[in-house]
Design a protein around this motif. Structure first.
Motif, short mmCIF file in Angstrom:
data_model
loop_
_atom_site.label_atom_id
_atom_site.label_comp_id
_atom_site.label_asym_id
_atom_site.label_seq_id
_atom_site.Cartn_x
_atom_site.Cartn_y
_atom_site.Cartn_z
N THR A 149 3.34 8.74 4.16
CA THR A 149 3.37 7.48 3.44
C THR A 149 2.18 6.63 3.88
O THR A 149 1.93 6.47 5.07
CB THR A 149 4.68 6.70 3.71
N VAL A 150 1.47 6.09 2.89
CA VAL A 150 0.37 5.15 3.14
C VAL A 150 0.86 3.79 2.65
O VAL A 150 1.35 3.66 1.53
CB VAL A 150 -0.90 5.54 2.38
N TRP A 151 0.76 2.79 3.50
CA TRP A 151 1.29 1.47 3.22
C TRP A 151 0.21 0.44 3.52
O TRP A 151 -0.42 0.49 4.58
CB TRP A 151 2.51 1.27 4.12
N CYS A 152 -0.05 -0.46 2.60
CA CYS A 152 -1.07 -1.50 2.80
C CYS A 152 -0.51 -2.84 2.38
O CYS A 152 0.08 -2.96 1.30
CB CYS A 152 -2.32 -1.16 1.98
N ASP A 153 -0.71 -3.84 3.23
CA ASP A 153 -0.19 -5.18 2.95
C ASP A 153 -1.14 -6.21 3.55
O ASP A 153 -2.03 -5.88 4.33
CB ASP A 153 1.21 -5.34 3.55
N VAL A 154 -0.94 -7.46 3.19
CA VAL A 154 -1.71 -8.56 3.76
C VAL A 154 -1.15 -8.86 5.14
O VAL A 154 0.05 -9.07 5.30
CB VAL A 154 -1.64 -9.80 2.86
N PHE A 155 -2.01 -8.87 6.15
CA PHE A 155 -1.60 -9.20 7.51
C PHE A 155 -1.72 -10.71 7.74
O PHE A 155 -0.82 -11.33 8.27
CB PHE A 155 -2.45 -8.43 8.52
N LEU A 185 3.47 12.83 -0.84
CA LEU A 185 2.61 11.72 -0.47
C LEU A 185 3.08 10.49 -1.24
O LEU A 185 3.16 10.53 -2.47
CB LEU A 185 1.15 12.04 -0.80
N ASP A 186 3.43 9.46 -0.50
CA ASP A 186 3.85 8.19 -1.10
C ASP A 186 2.83 7.11 -0.73
O ASP A 186 2.23 7.17 0.34
CB ASP A 186 5.22 7.76 -0.57
N ALA A 187 2.67 6.14 -1.60
CA ALA A 187 1.76 5.04 -1.32
C ALA A 187 2.38 3.73 -1.77
O ALA A 187 3.06 3.68 -2.80
CB ALA A 187 0.43 5.24 -2.02
N PHE A 188 2.16 2.71 -0.97
CA PHE A 188 2.58 1.36 -1.32
C PHE A 188 1.41 0.42 -1.08
O PHE A 188 0.85 0.37 0.01
CB PHE A 188 3.77 0.90 -0.46
N VAL A 189 1.02 -0.31 -2.11
CA VAL A 189 -0.01 -1.34 -2.00
C VAL A 189 0.65 -2.64 -2.45
O VAL A 189 1.10 -2.76 -3.59
CB VAL A 189 -1.24 -1.02 -2.86
N ALA A 190 0.72 -3.58 -1.54
CA ALA A 190 1.40 -4.85 -1.81
C ALA A 190 0.73 -5.58 -2.97
O ALA A 190 -0.50 -5.66 -3.04
CB ALA A 190 1.40 -5.72 -0.57
N PRO A 191 1.51 -6.11 -3.89
CA PRO A 191 0.93 -6.80 -5.05
C PRO A 191 0.19 -8.08 -4.70
O PRO A 191 -0.64 -8.54 -5.48
CB PRO A 191 2.15 -7.10 -5.94
N GLN A 192 0.43 -8.66 -3.53
CA GLN A 192 -0.25 -9.90 -3.17
C GLN A 192 -1.66 -9.68 -2.60
O GLN A 192 -2.36 -10.64 -2.31
CB GLN A 192 0.58 -10.75 -2.19
N ILE A 193 -2.09 -8.42 -2.48
CA ILE A 193 -3.47 -8.16 -2.03
C ILE A 193 -4.41 -8.56 -3.17
O ILE A 193 -4.24 -8.11 -4.31
CB ILE A 193 -3.66 -6.68 -1.67
N PRO A 194 -5.40 -9.39 -2.88
CA PRO A 194 -6.35 -9.78 -3.92
C PRO A 194 -7.07 -8.57 -4.51
O PRO A 194 -7.31 -7.58 -3.82
CB PRO A 194 -7.35 -10.69 -3.18
N THR A 195 -7.42 -8.66 -5.78
CA THR A 195 -8.08 -7.53 -6.44
C THR A 195 -9.56 -7.42 -6.08
O THR A 195 -10.15 -6.35 -6.20
CB THR A 195 -7.94 -7.63 -7.97
N HIS A 196 -10.15 -8.50 -5.63
CA HIS A 196 -11.56 -8.49 -5.23
C HIS A 196 -11.69 -8.93 -3.78
O HIS A 196 -11.33 -10.07 -3.45
CB HIS A 196 -12.39 -9.40 -6.13
N LEU A 197 -12.20 -8.04 -2.96
CA LEU A 197 -12.40 -8.34 -1.54
C LEU A 197 -13.83 -7.99 -1.16
O LEU A 197 -14.44 -7.09 -1.73
CB LEU A 197 -11.44 -7.52 -0.67
N LYS A 198 -14.36 -8.67 -0.17
CA LYS A 198 -15.69 -8.38 0.34
C LYS A 198 -15.52 -7.70 1.69
O LYS A 198 -14.80 -8.18 2.56
CB LYS A 198 -16.49 -9.68 0.51
N GLY A 199 -16.16 -6.57 1.85
CA GLY A 199 -16.03 -5.83 3.11
C GLY A 199 -16.82 -4.54 3.03
O GLY A 199 -17.80 -4.44 2.29
N ASP A 200 -16.37 -3.55 3.77
CA ASP A 200 -17.05 -2.26 3.85
C ASP A 200 -16.13 -1.19 3.25
O ASP A 200 -15.39 -0.53 3.98
CB ASP A 200 -17.39 -1.94 5.30
#
Length: 77
Positions: free
Chosen positions: A41-47, A1-16
């Motif tokens: 692989t789980v990958w998350c980035d700013v769209f 299991l690999d994961a990538f979380v982009a560093p430009q994602i803000p640390t505080h977000l409002k959502g669910d």
């Protein structure tokens, strides 16, 4: 299991966070369940961003058996 979380994602977000966690957990769980060999692989980035919002993109990719096109349509309505 690999994961990538982009560093430009803000640390505080409002959502669910509960709904997001539920959806990503289900996708990752299914990917693991149907991947006997290989990787998940789980990958998350700013769209996109605006002054008021941040839209994220989350991708789960695996080397498992895959889904038929009709199954994809039904699952991802």
């Amino acid at each position: 299991l690999d994961a990538f979380v982009a560093p430009q994602i803000p640390t505080h977000l409002k959502g669910d966070p509960i709904r997001l966690r539920q959806v990503v957990s289900n996708l990752v769980g299914n990917a693991i369940k149907f991947t006997d060999q290989g990787h998940v692989t789980v990958w998350c980035d700013v769209f996109s961003t605006t002054p008021q919002s941040v839209e994220l993109i989350v991708r789960v990719q695996d080397t498992g058996i895959g889904l038929s096109e009709s199954s994809k349509t039904q699952i991802f309505q």
